[in-house]
Each structure stands twice: as structure tokens, then as C-alpha cells.
Design an enzyme around this catalytic site. Structure first.
Site, PDB file in Angstrom:
ATOM      1  CD  GLU A  54      -1.077  -2.396   2.065  1.00 42.75           C
ATOM      2  OE1 GLU A  54      -0.032  -2.539   1.857  1.00 42.75           O
ATOM      3  OE2 GLU A  54      -2.058  -3.050   2.903  1.00 42.75           O
ATOM      4  CB  CYS A  79      -0.909  -4.574   8.555  1.00 44.13           C
ATOM      5  SG  CYS A  79       0.191  -3.158   8.069  1.00 44.13           S
ATOM      6  CB  ALA A 158      12.664 -36.453 -11.956  1.00 44.59           C
ATOM      7  N   GLY A 286      15.930 -38.044  -0.921  1.00 46.37           N
ATOM      8  CA  GLY A 286      15.572 -39.188  -1.910  1.00 46.37           C
ATOM      9  C   GLY A 286      14.363 -39.875  -1.430  1.00 46.37           C
TER      10      GLY A 286
END
Ligand code: AOF
Ligand code: ZN
Length: 346
Positions: A54, A79, A158, A286
Site C-alpha cells: 500500500e 495491516c 523426477a 531421496g
């Protein structure tokens, strides 16, 4: 009218997104000041600790008198508290707009509704919930932080077309293509922490930094309950920050910190990380680490690449229901799954 509100709220989203990677645990916020259906000023929250959206929008207006009677669009409630910066709501009230249009209330208990009440108490009309769902999605990290008091957790892996994540010898190069790997570096630049298990840290010896994109490097987080040796591993021997989460010892040397957790679990790891300001975490493996997190259901988003290769045997990819919907990344399929879609395997 609602169509016009949606148009400008969309513009606040566009501006807000520019802060990704800079605002850290703060929300992404954009602000547009409109008079007679023309934008007379706009801004966004750029950097943690610096001016809010703002204030940047007000600063951008040449003649501040023009703000009087305007419509101010913000994707988040302004806020009302003194944080690192003074309350935005006071500045808004001072400039006398006729209305403030927002997408979401601020879930921060210091604000939550107080900003709106202050505007209304000063005769400024407030319109709420314009594109509310999109606003929540934009600030999914911030909403998770505020509502669940833990980091936002993104799992990334992946897998091959036939469903493997690694070969029998543990290696996984290269399942996804160069474009997908570049995208992963962009993602790294957007989060505060990046996490792998100890086996991955030892076997792959990854740098876990941002190389194929620009932006800040995330803090590396290594899950290492038995405090296995990381001697000669890159994550301990460069000048970037690394946190090692163990059940063995506590120690700190400049940028390498060891945190001893009494009750070792992913939940306690997240609690500690959150205390240390790591409000978002991308987990890059992993398979043991990812399965562990899936089992505890402590994740928010999974980003899965399916590469055009087949391993025939090796380590199976985590068992998460993958729908057909995907993006095409130069031939790789990218599936993005949100945990709130009922995809948890618990
Ligand atoms: C707004 N506009 O652009 C942002 C808001 O420590 P501070 O002063 O930066 O305050 C951070 C808090 O302020 C944050 O937790 C959230 O409640 C609100 N963020 N509010 O009016 C903004 N970034
Ligand atoms: Zn503010």
C-alpha cells in the site's frame, strides 16, 4: 461492477507475485489505486522488512490529493499493527479513499479483521472476498504458516515413465530434461529452505544452490538423525548456509548449524525450522525422505516430473495418485498435486 473489481484484483495478484523470493515469511501483496476507472498508482511488497504494498502504491501517485475518493485494491487486508513497518491502514485512512477492495482477510492474529474495522470506522467502504480462492492460492505459503504454524512443504522428484526414481546403484541421472532442471533452480530461488536426506547428501554430493536461474540460494537442510559424517561434502564445505538436523549434537560454526532434536521426527524438524525462520521448504529427495514425509502427511504440494526414460528396475517412485492433468516441459510431464485435494496416502 464485480467484473471491474475482479480485473483490478487480478492486477494486484500480478504485482504481488513479483515479490516471490524476496518477501520471505511475509505475504505476497499487490496494491492498485484506481480513480475513474484509471490506475493512478500501484505497488507491491518487494522485500521482507521493507515497505508494504500500500505504501509503495501511495508513493507512486504523483499528486497525493488524487487518492481522495479513489478505489484502492489490495489482495490482502491492510495491516493494522506495528511490525517492522507502521500500520498501512493509517496511511490509507489519511488519504481518504472512498472504498477498499480486498481478496483475503489477513490470517495474522495481530491483524485479522482489525484493518477492515479501522477502515469502516473511518467511513471507508470495504468490499471483501473478490477472487478469494485465487488469493488464498497465491498466498498458500503465508496461509499455511499462519494457520498451521509450520513451514509450507513442497516435495519434488523426477520419475521414469515406468515409475522409478533411481537406478539399482542409487543413481538417478538424468530422468528429467535440461528445461525441467532449469525450472527446479527457479523453484529453489523461490523458497527459504531446501531439504534432502543424509543418503542423498552423501551419495549425490549435491550443491543444492541456485545456478541455472537467478536469486538467493536457499538454506540447505540435511536430515541426518545419526549424524553420519558429511566430511568433504559440498553442503559443509562451501560458504552457503546449511542446517543439519540430528539427534546427536548441537553445534554452530558460522553458516553451518547442527540442531539436536530430542524427539526426532519430521514434525519436530519442521517445528525447529519454523523457529529458525525457514517458512518454506522444498524437499528434493531421496525416496526414503519423501516416503517418510508422505507417511506423516506433512506436505502441502508435490511437483513430479515424468521423464521420457525407462529404468526397468531400481528404486520405485513414491506411491502417490497422479492424475492425468499435467504441464508439458519440453517433453517431460510435470504434475503438480496439492495435498488438500485429498491426495494424501494416509
Ligand atoms: C499489508 N501489506 O504488503 C504486507 C502485509 O513486519 P512487517 O511490518 O513487514 O509486517 C508483516 C505482517 O504484515 C505480515 O505478517 C502480514 O500480517 C502483514 N503483511 N500487510 O498490509 C503488505 N506484506
Ligand atoms: Zn501493511
Amino acid at each position: 461492477m464485480i467484473k471491474i473489481h475482479k480485473k483490478y484484483i487480478e492486477r494486484t495478484f500480478y504485482l504481488a507475485k513479483k515479490g516471490l523470493g524476496g518477501v520471505r515469511q511475509n505475504p505476497l501483496v499487490g496494491c492498485v489505486i484506481v480513480k475513474e476507472d484509471k490506475i493512478i498508482g500501484e505497488g507491491y511488497h518487494k522485500k521482507y522488512g521493507e515497505k508494504h504494498a500500500e505504501i509503495n502504491a501511495i508513493d507512486s501517485v504523483k499528486d497525493k490529493e488524487d487518492i481522495k475518493g479513489s478505489s484502492i485494491y489490495i489482495n490482502l487486508e491492510p495491516c493494522s499493527h506495528y511490525g517492522k513497518t507502521p500500520p498501512c491502514v493509517n496511511e490509507l485512512i489519511r488519504h481518504e479513499p472512498k472504498e477498499v477492495i480486498i481478496s483475503n482477510r489477513d490470517p495474522n492474529i495481530k491483524v485479522n479483521g482489525n484493518g477492515i474495522n479501522a477502515l469502516e470506522a473511518n467511513g471507508i467502504k470495504v468490499i471483501e472476498e473478490i477472487k478469494r480462492r485465487e488469493g488464498e492460492d497465491l498466498n498458500k505459503r503465508f496461509f499455511t504458516n499462519q494457520n498451521k504454524k509450520r513451514p509450507y512443504v513442497i516435495l519434488k522428484w523426477a520419475q521414469t515413465e515406468d515409475g522409478y526414481m533411481a537406478r539399482e546403484d542409487g543413481s538417478s541421472q538424468w530422468i528429467s530434461n535440461a528445461m525441467s532442471r532449469k525450472l527446479v533452480h527457479k523453484w529453489r530461488s523461490e523458497e527459504i529452505g531446501i531439504c534432502v536426506g543424509i543418503d542423498t547428501a552423501i551419495l549425490d554430493n549435491p550443491k543444492l544452490n541456485v545456478r541455472k536461474w537467478y536469486g538467493e540460494d536457499p538454506i540447505r537442510v540435511i536430515i541426518n538423525p545419526k549424524n553420519k559424517s558429511l566430511n568433504n561434502k559440498k553442503v559443509l564445505h562451501d560458504n552457503l548456509s546449511t542446517f543439519v538436523m540430528t539427534e546427536e549434537k548441537d553445534s554452530t560454526s558460522s553458516k553451518k548449524k547442527f540442531f539436536k532434536l530430542n524427539r526426532f521426527s519430521f514434525k519436530s524438524i519442521l517445528e525447529k525450522l519454523f523457529d529458525e525462520g525457514v517458512s518454506t521448504l522444498i524437499v528434493e529427495g531421496g525416496s526414503k525422505t519423501i516416503n517418510y514425509i508422505l507417511k506423516d502427511n506433512l506436505w502441502d504440494e508435490a511437483r513430479i516430473f515424468i521423464g521420457k526414460v525407462n529404468f526397468k528396475k531400481g528404486t520405485k517412485a513414491p506411491d502417490l495418485k497422479i492424475r492425468n492433468k499435467h504441464k508439458n516441459i519440453n517433453g517431460d510431464k510435470l504434475h503438480i498435486i496439492l495435498n488438500d485435494e485429498g491426495n494424501s496416502n494416509k
